[in-house]
Scaffold this motif. Structure first.
Motif, PDB file in Angstrom:
ATOM      1  N   LEU A 292      35.381 -50.489  24.651  1.00 55.67           N
ATOM      2  CA  LEU A 292      34.683 -50.918  23.434  1.00 55.67           C
ATOM      3  C   LEU A 292      34.312 -52.394  23.489  1.00 55.67           C
ATOM      4  O   LEU A 292      33.262 -52.803  22.986  1.00 55.67           O
ATOM      5  N   ARG A 293      35.141 -53.221  24.092  1.00 56.05           N
ATOM      6  CA  ARG A 293      34.864 -54.660  24.152  1.00 56.05           C
ATOM      7  C   ARG A 293      33.624 -54.977  25.003  1.00 56.05           C
ATOM      8  O   ARG A 293      33.028 -56.033  24.871  1.00 56.05           O
ATOM      9  N   HIS A 294      33.264 -54.037  25.886  1.00 57.79           N
ATOM     10  CA  HIS A 294      32.114 -54.250  26.769  1.00 57.79           C
ATOM     11  C   HIS A 294      30.852 -53.525  26.301  1.00 57.79           C
ATOM     12  O   HIS A 294      29.804 -53.648  26.948  1.00 57.79           O
ATOM     13  N   VAL A 295      30.947 -52.772  25.216  1.00 60.74           N
ATOM     14  CA  VAL A 295      29.810 -51.975  24.749  1.00 60.74           C
ATOM     15  C   VAL A 295      28.579 -52.824  24.420  1.00 60.74           C
ATOM     16  O   VAL A 295      27.464 -52.502  24.847  1.00 60.74           O
ATOM     17  N   PRO A 296      28.700 -53.939  23.648  1.00 59.95           N
ATOM     18  CA  PRO A 296      27.503 -54.746  23.367  1.00 59.95           C
ATOM     19  C   PRO A 296      26.828 -55.259  24.639  1.00 59.95           C
ATOM     20  O   PRO A 296      25.590 -55.291  24.722  1.00 59.95           O
ATOM     21  N   TRP A 297      27.631 -55.667  25.622  1.00 63.51           N
ATOM     22  CA  TRP A 297      27.065 -56.140  26.889  1.00 63.51           C
ATOM     23  C   TRP A 297      26.334 -55.006  27.608  1.00 63.51           C
ATOM     24  O   TRP A 297      25.240 -55.212  28.164  1.00 63.51           O
ATOM     25  N   ALA A 298      26.916 -53.813  27.593  1.00 63.62           N
ATOM     26  CA  ALA A 298      26.309 -52.676  28.290  1.00 63.62           C
ATOM     27  C   ALA A 298      24.970 -52.295  27.662  1.00 63.62           C
ATOM     28  O   ALA A 298      23.987 -52.046  28.369  1.00 63.62           O
ATOM     29  N   ILE A 299      24.920 -52.257  26.335  1.00 65.19           N
ATOM     30  CA  ILE A 299      23.669 -51.922  25.653  1.00 65.19           C
ATOM     31  C   ILE A 299      22.615 -52.995  25.915  1.00 65.19           C
ATOM     32  O   ILE A 299      21.440 -52.695  26.186  1.00 65.19           O
ATOM     33  N   ALA A 300      23.035 -54.254  25.860  1.00 65.56           N
ATOM     34  CA  ALA A 300      22.095 -55.347  26.131  1.00 65.56           C
ATOM     35  C   ALA A 300      21.559 -55.274  27.556  1.00 65.56           C
ATOM     36  O   ALA A 300      20.376 -55.532  27.803  1.00 65.56           O
ATOM     37  N   THR A 301      22.413 -54.904  28.498  1.00 66.10           N
ATOM     38  CA  THR A 301      21.988 -54.791  29.888  1.00 66.10           C
ATOM     39  C   THR A 301      20.886 -53.742  30.046  1.00 66.10           C
ATOM     40  O   THR A 301      19.903 -53.953  30.766  1.00 66.10           O
ATOM     41  N   THR A 302      21.054 -52.609  29.367  1.00 65.85           N
ATOM     42  CA  THR A 302      20.059 -51.541  29.454  1.00 65.85           C
ATOM     43  C   THR A 302      18.708 -52.004  28.919  1.00 65.85           C
ATOM     44  O   THR A 302      17.664 -51.762  29.529  1.00 65.85           O
ATOM     45  N   PHE A 303      18.714 -52.693  27.781  1.00 70.03           N
ATOM     46  CA  PHE A 303      17.467 -53.172  27.195  1.00 70.03           C
ATOM     47  C   PHE A 303      16.826 -54.259  28.053  1.00 70.03           C
ATOM     48  O   PHE A 303      15.602 -54.312  28.198  1.00 70.03           O
ATOM     49  N   ILE A 304      17.639 -55.131  28.637  1.00 71.79           N
ATOM     50  CA  ILE A 304      17.095 -56.183  29.504  1.00 71.79           C
ATOM     51  C   ILE A 304      16.426 -55.565  30.723  1.00 71.79           C
ATOM     52  O   ILE A 304      15.301 -55.931  31.093  1.00 71.79           O
ATOM     53  N   ALA A 305      17.108 -54.619  31.372  1.00 71.10           N
ATOM     54  CA  ALA A 305      16.545 -53.989  32.567  1.00 71.10           C
ATOM     55  C   ALA A 305      15.236 -53.280  32.247  1.00 71.10           C
ATOM     56  O   ALA A 305      14.242 -53.412  32.981  1.00 71.10           O
ATOM     57  N   TYR A 306      15.205 -52.541  31.145  1.00 71.49           N
ATOM     58  CA  TYR A 306      14.006 -51.770  30.814  1.00 71.49           C
ATOM     59  C   TYR A 306      12.857 -52.673  30.363  1.00 71.49           C
ATOM     60  O   TYR A 306      11.727 -52.525  30.823  1.00 71.49           O
ATOM     61  N   SER A 307      13.151 -53.613  29.471  1.00 68.03           N
ATOM     62  CA  SER A 307      12.082 -54.455  28.917  1.00 68.03           C
ATOM     63  C   SER A 307      11.481 -55.368  29.973  1.00 68.03           C
ATOM     64  O   SER A 307      10.257 -55.518  30.058  1.00 68.03           O
ATOM     65  N   VAL A 308      12.314 -55.976  30.813  1.00 69.99           N
ATOM     66  CA  VAL A 308      11.811 -56.890  31.840  1.00 69.99           C
ATOM     67  C   VAL A 308      11.000 -56.128  32.886  1.00 69.99           C
ATOM     68  O   VAL A 308       9.914 -56.579  33.303  1.00 69.99           O
ATOM     69  N   SER A 309      11.500 -54.970  33.322  1.00 66.76           N
ATOM     70  CA  SER A 309      10.764 -54.197  34.328  1.00 66.76           C
ATOM     71  C   SER A 309       9.447 -53.673  33.755  1.00 66.76           C
ATOM     72  O   SER A 309       8.428 -53.654  34.453  1.00 66.76           O
ATOM     73  N   THR A 310       9.448 -53.263  32.473  1.00 62.93           N
ATOM     74  CA  THR A 310       8.216 -52.781  31.836  1.00 62.93           C
ATOM     75  C   THR A 310       7.196 -53.898  31.695  1.00 62.93           C
ATOM     76  O   THR A 310       6.001 -53.728  31.978  1.00 62.93           O
ATOM     77  N   TRP A 311       7.672 -55.058  31.260  1.00 59.02           N
ATOM     78  CA  TRP A 311       6.769 -56.205  31.090  1.00 59.02           C
ATOM     79  C   TRP A 311       6.191 -56.662  32.426  1.00 59.02           C
ATOM     80  O   TRP A 311       4.985 -56.894  32.558  1.00 59.02           O
ATOM     81  N   SER A 312       7.039 -56.773  33.447  1.00 60.89           N
ATOM     82  CA  SER A 312       6.572 -57.265  34.744  1.00 60.89           C
ATOM     83  C   SER A 312       5.694 -56.249  35.461  1.00 60.89           C
ATOM     84  O   SER A 312       4.862 -56.627  36.297  1.00 60.89           O
ATOM     85  N   SER A 313       5.844 -54.955  35.139  1.00 61.87           N
ATOM     86  CA  SER A 313       5.009 -53.935  35.772  1.00 61.87           C
ATOM     87  C   SER A 313       3.541 -54.077  35.383  1.00 61.87           C
ATOM     88  O   SER A 313       2.659 -53.587  36.102  1.00 61.87           O
ATOM     89  N   VAL A 314       3.281 -54.753  34.263  1.00 63.55           N
ATOM     90  CA  VAL A 314       1.899 -54.997  33.849  1.00 63.55           C
ATOM     91  C   VAL A 314       1.204 -55.922  34.851  1.00 63.55           C
ATOM     92  O   VAL A 314       0.002 -55.812  35.093  1.00 63.55           O
ATOM     93  N   TYR A 315       1.963 -56.833  35.448  1.00 58.09           N
ATOM     94  CA  TYR A 315       1.399 -57.829  36.351  1.00 58.09           C
ATOM     95  C   TYR A 315       1.658 -57.511  37.826  1.00 58.09           C
ATOM     96  O   TYR A 315       0.973 -58.037  38.705  1.00 58.09           O
ATOM     97  N   LEU A 316       2.650 -56.664  38.105  1.00 54.34           N
ATOM     98  CA  LEU A 316       2.990 -56.321  39.486  1.00 54.34           C
ATOM     99  C   LEU A 316       2.795 -54.829  39.688  1.00 54.34           C
ATOM    100  O   LEU A 316       3.318 -54.018  38.923  1.00 54.34           O
ATOM    101  N   GLU A 317       2.082 -54.450  40.722  1.00 53.61           N
ATOM    102  CA  GLU A 317       1.770 -53.052  40.963  1.00 53.61           C
ATOM    103  C   GLU A 317       2.784 -52.417  41.911  1.00 53.61           C
ATOM    104  O   GLU A 317       3.675 -53.082  42.451  1.00 53.61           O
ATOM    105  N   ASN A 318       2.616 -51.087  42.085  1.00 49.04           N
ATOM    106  CA  ASN A 318       3.377 -50.310  43.070  1.00 49.04           C
ATOM    107  C   ASN A 318       4.887 -50.372  42.867  1.00 49.04           C
ATOM    108  O   ASN A 318       5.661 -50.393  43.819  1.00 49.04           O
ATOM    109  N   GLY A 319       5.336 -50.437  41.619  1.00 48.88           N
ATOM    110  CA  GLY A 319       6.757 -50.399  41.350  1.00 48.88           C
ATOM    111  C   GLY A 319       7.489 -51.697  41.599  1.00 48.88           C
ATOM    112  O   GLY A 319       8.724 -51.735  41.512  1.00 48.88           O
ATOM    113  N   LEU A 320       6.771 -52.789  41.909  1.00 48.67           N
ATOM    114  CA  LEU A 320       7.447 -54.058  42.179  1.00 48.67           C
ATOM    115  C   LEU A 320       8.033 -54.679  40.917  1.00 48.67           C
ATOM    116  O   LEU A 320       8.812 -55.626  41.002  1.00 48.67           O
TER     117      LEU A 320
END
Length: 408
Positions: A292-320
């Motif tokens: 439970l003490r790590h739950v906020p960090w885990a949820i934040a990690t998921t959103f960071i990974a998804y949002s950053v990869s989605t945003w950068s995919s607009v500028y970088l092609e081929n899955g980069l």
């Protein structure tokens, strides 16, 4: 160091190594961590870990005492609760707060500890995660609902596999066969059609070995050749078993109910993706047994990974875009390791789930064999390869920029 003390130390290290292996630690991290512990305890050591084998050699300064041990191990499953508690225990021992005898007793208690979330919550988490993945794949409400229900059915198969060795040996094909056949049954009696292969993929996503494939490539990049090769081949075989079972189930369904057209339900608006990320991150908490003490960090990690990869995919092609997402994920996980004094793996695995291309590998396999596309994709083989390489490179760069505090 006398002989009695050496025996006590090697018993602790042996038990520690087996437990960390059981909790799904990658080989290169496990070996580095055990070397750190052995050095702190004043013994020399050499470790060799693979997904199914653990070998260790311990010796004292003058080689008065030596110990060799080899053990056949079952591939570990991710258990972040036990991993965190085991790391805390090792830290307490190395800090001098507890004795070796006390540490050995505590290790036994941790090893016997059940999931903090219980079977009912874990089953609900399976359904929530599979439904959430369907959201991320652009499914409609009916496809999301059926994916969640069939995900719970997959969980029942995993429970049976824990109790039965015969079921555990055929878990992937029998679970995917059941899902494939049930989707055909549902589609036959449903008033509105849907994409059956999308539901199958979403329902089985917890068993799809995308994370194992990424871990294997990471081990190969760290020159753990035997372990990395074994993990990659194991992931490939799991993928083949999953697809064969699903293909067999669908073929039986077609034989009994006739060929069914692949219809696509109306997709959700863009907010559905973010809701899917939230539900997926919450579901993974119970599946990975995160404290439970790590739950906020885990949820934040998921959103960071998804949002950053989605945003950068607009500028970088081929899955980069996955490279930028993995880099951000690695930096955040290493910052967490420093602030929380815990292994970065605890939260990194949550973010990797939304980045690993296990689903794309499955889609490519389906397109290659059946000739049907689950969803419209171009150059999926090239994109899958680039995403895998991007993930490994991103994590390596993150460890250079912000070194992790712990080897795990």
């Amino acid at each position: 160091m006398d002989n009695a003390e050496f025996i006590q130390i090697r018993r602790f290290i042996l038990k520690l190594g087996k437990m960390l292996h059981k909790y799904g630690s990658p080989s290169f991290r496990l070996e580095a961590y055990l070397n750190e512990v052995a050095t702190h305890l004043g013994v020399h050591a050499s470790f060799n870990s693979t997904p199914t084998y653990l070998t260790m050699v311990l010796w004292s300064d003058g080689h008065e005492d030596e110990y060799n041990h080899s053990a056949r191990m079952q591939p570990g499953e991710l258990d972040m609760n036990s991993l965190s508690r085991t790391d805390e225990l090792a830290y307490e021992l190395l800090s001098g707060n507890i004795s070796l005898a006390e540490a050995n007793i505590c290790l036994d208690k941790i090893d016997a500890m059940p999931s903090p979330y219980g079977k009912k919550l874990t089953g609900l988490a399976f359904g929530m995660s599979t439904g959430a993945f369907a959201m991320l794949m652009g499914a409609g409400w009916s496809e999301i609902m059926y994916s969640g229900l069939l995900g719970v059915m997959v969980y029942f198969w995993t429970l049976w596999a824990i109790r039965s060795k015969r079921v555990s040996l055929m878990l992937e094909p029998v679970a995917s066969f059941s899902v494939g056949f049930m989707v055909c049954v549902i589609n036959h009696y449903s008033s509105s059609g849907f994409n059956i292969w999308l539901i199958i993929l979403s329902s089985l996503i917890i068993l799809v070995p995308g994370l194992s494939l990424t871990m294997g490539l990471a081990e190969l990049s760290s020159r753990n050749m035997i372990s990395g090769t074994a993990r990659v081949m194991d992931a490939v075989m799991q993928l083949f078993k999953l697809y064969f079972g699903a293909f067999l189930g669908v073929s039986l369904g077609y034989h009994l109910f006739g060929q069914q057209e692949l219809a696509q339900a109306a997709t959700l608006p863009i907010w559905g993706n973010w809701l899917g990320v939230l539900l997926l991150s919450v579901g993974l908490i119970a599946i990975f047994r995160t404290r439970l003490r790590h739950v906020p960090w885990a949820i934040a990690t998921t959103f960071i990974a998804y949002s950053v990869s989605t945003w950068s995919s607009v500028y970088l092609e081929n899955g980069l875009g996955a490279f930028v997402g993995a880099f951000s994920l690695g930096v955040f996980a290493n910052v967490f390791s420093r602030l929380a004094n815990a292994p970065s793996t605890i939260v990194a695995m949550h973010g990797l789930i939304v980045l690993v291309p296990g689903s794309k590998t499955y889609i490519g396999l389906n397109s290659f064999i059946s000739g049907h596309d689950i969803m419209k994709t171009d150059h999926i083989g090239q994109e899958t390869f680039l995403i895998l390489m991007s993930l490994v490179a991103g994590l390596i760069f993150a460890n250079v920029v912000v070194p992790t505090k712990k080897a795990l």
